[in-house]
Design an enzyme around this catalytic site. Structure first.
Site, PDB file in Angstrom:
ATOM      1  N   LYS A   1       3.655 -51.015 -94.309  1.00 22.45           N
ATOM      2  CA  LYS A   1       3.114 -50.700 -95.638  1.00 22.45           C
ATOM      3  C   LYS A   1       3.347 -49.227 -95.988  1.00 22.45           C
ATOM      4  O   LYS A   1       3.707 -48.885 -97.121  1.00 22.45           O
ATOM      5  CB  LYS A   1       1.613 -51.020 -95.681  1.00 22.45           C
TER       6      LYS A   1
ATOM      7  N   LYS B   1      -1.972 -40.414-101.433  1.00 26.35           N
ATOM      8  CA  LYS B   1      -2.633 -40.753-100.161  1.00 26.35           C
ATOM      9  C   LYS B   1      -1.658 -41.489 -99.248  1.00 26.35           C
ATOM     10  O   LYS B   1      -1.510 -41.164 -98.066  1.00 26.35           O
ATOM     11  CB  LYS B   1      -3.872 -41.598-100.482  1.00 26.35           C
TER      12      LYS B   1
ATOM     13  N   THR C   1      -4.898 -49.849 -97.932  1.00 25.38           N
ATOM     14  CA  THR C   1      -3.834 -49.069 -97.299  1.00 25.38           C
ATOM     15  C   THR C   1      -4.482 -47.857 -96.641  1.00 25.38           C
ATOM     16  O   THR C   1      -4.995 -46.969 -97.325  1.00 25.38           O
ATOM     17  CB  THR C   1      -2.789 -48.611 -98.336  1.00 25.38           C
TER      18      THR C   1
END
Ligand code: NAP
Length: 293
Positions: free
Chosen positions: A171, A240, A96
């Site tokens: 995502k 993150k 990701t």
């Protein structure tokens, strides 16, 4: 025999690399810390001295590392995979990362004749080890078809969102929604505890009510019991993801959305206190010690 280079053998990547061995591919592996590769080597994987070494002669290179910095290092660093990838090789970035990074990486690799797909995933480490991830793909349709033989061993569902970067956009919003739900659940449960409610009844009500997403259903019993034994996703990684999504939101919406900002703030606190712990432990930051009578 198709040859895959797999880079990044953490909670997710280790199981994914094993899937290619199960499927009979020739697999070269590299991880920053070698010990995580030992059992894969025992199962037939070739240990590589660097991502560049792993990518020599590979038909496809698949990466599953922490974040933008790690991704940049393993693809484009001095010993990165790009140094040895042949023209026409397929690059599959499953980590990701931010959309900006995915787009930059795609440009860099395309300029060297490499086909690039962004392919972040949903599913926990157990889904990674059993090939049941959902793959969120951003790629040209023809490139997706070329890459399909390297996707089916790791994913049971492939969702093609559009061109490069599109899989990463989905995502990021997916994980932002998860961050909001988990941070909100921690606060809601802490309020209920402090008010003295019967937490078994609270759990039963959540499970039978309309506010519970699968994310809430998974975390509510673990948070109430303070049982985080099956740690799968860390506070640092979720922070993150939320931070990358906030950055993207600012670019696309022209302002800092308050909900995304709140999720980043909640997870910044969790990351500072318990970076490598399961994200569900963030309830410990918002709850107060039980009153003694
Ligand atoms: P993890 O267990 O912490 O593994 C991180 C991996 O990245 C390790 O292989 C680590 O190497 C490597 N790495 C970190 N910094 C690096 C650097 N600077 N250079 C080279 N390698 C570096 O994390 P994970 O849970 O497997 O997550 C991996 C990715 O999948 C992340 O992008 C995460 O957001 C995403 N993801 C995770 C889940 C989940 O449930 N865990 C689900 C979906 C997606 P070392 O082993 O040497 O530390």
């Amino acid at each position: 025999m198709a040859r895959v280079a797999f880079i990044g053998l953490g909670r997710m990547g280790h199981g994914m690399a094993g899937r290619y061995l199960d499927a009979g591919y020739s697999v070269a592996v590299w991880n920053r810390s070698r010990a995580k590769a030992d059992d894969l080597i025992a199962r037939g994987a070739r240990w590589s001295t660097s991502p560049a070494d792993a990518a020599i002669d590979a038909d496809a290179v698949v990466t599953m590392v922490a974040d933008d910095d790690a991704s940049r290092a393993v693809w484009l660093g001095p010993d990165g995979a790009a140094a040895t990838m042949r023209v026409g090789t397929i690059a599959i970035e499953c980590s990701t990362v931010s959309r900006d990074h995915a787009l930059r990486l795609s440009r860099e690799l395309n300029a060297r004749g490499v086909i690039y797909l962004d392919c972040p995933v949903t599913g926990l480490p157990d889904a990674a080890a059993s090939g049941k991830l959902t793959l969120l793909v951003g790629a040209d349709a023809a490139d997706l078809e070329r890459a399909r033989p390297y996707l089916t061993p790791i994913g049971s569902t492939i969702r093609h969102f559009g061109p490069v970067g599109a899989g990463t956009v989905y995502k990021l919003i997916n994980n932002l929604l998860g961050a909001m739900q988990i941070a909100g659940l921690a606060e809601g449960l802490a309020i209920a505890e402090q008010a003295g409610l019967d937490m078994n009844l609270v759990l039963e009500a959540i499970q039978g009510g309309v506010v519970a997403s699968p994310q809430v259903l998974r975390h509510a019993p673990r948070m109430i019991a303070r049982n985080f034994a099956d740690a799968s996703f860390t506070a640092a990684l979720r922070h993150k993801d939320a931070a990358y999504t906030l950055q993207l939101a600012e670019q696309l919406l022209g302002e800092r959305p308050v909900m995304a900002q709140a999720a980043v703030d909640a997870y910044a606190r969790a990351k500072a206190a318990m970076p490598d712990e399961d994200e569900g432990r963030m309830i410990e930051l918002v709850s107060r010690p039980k009153a003694t009578s």
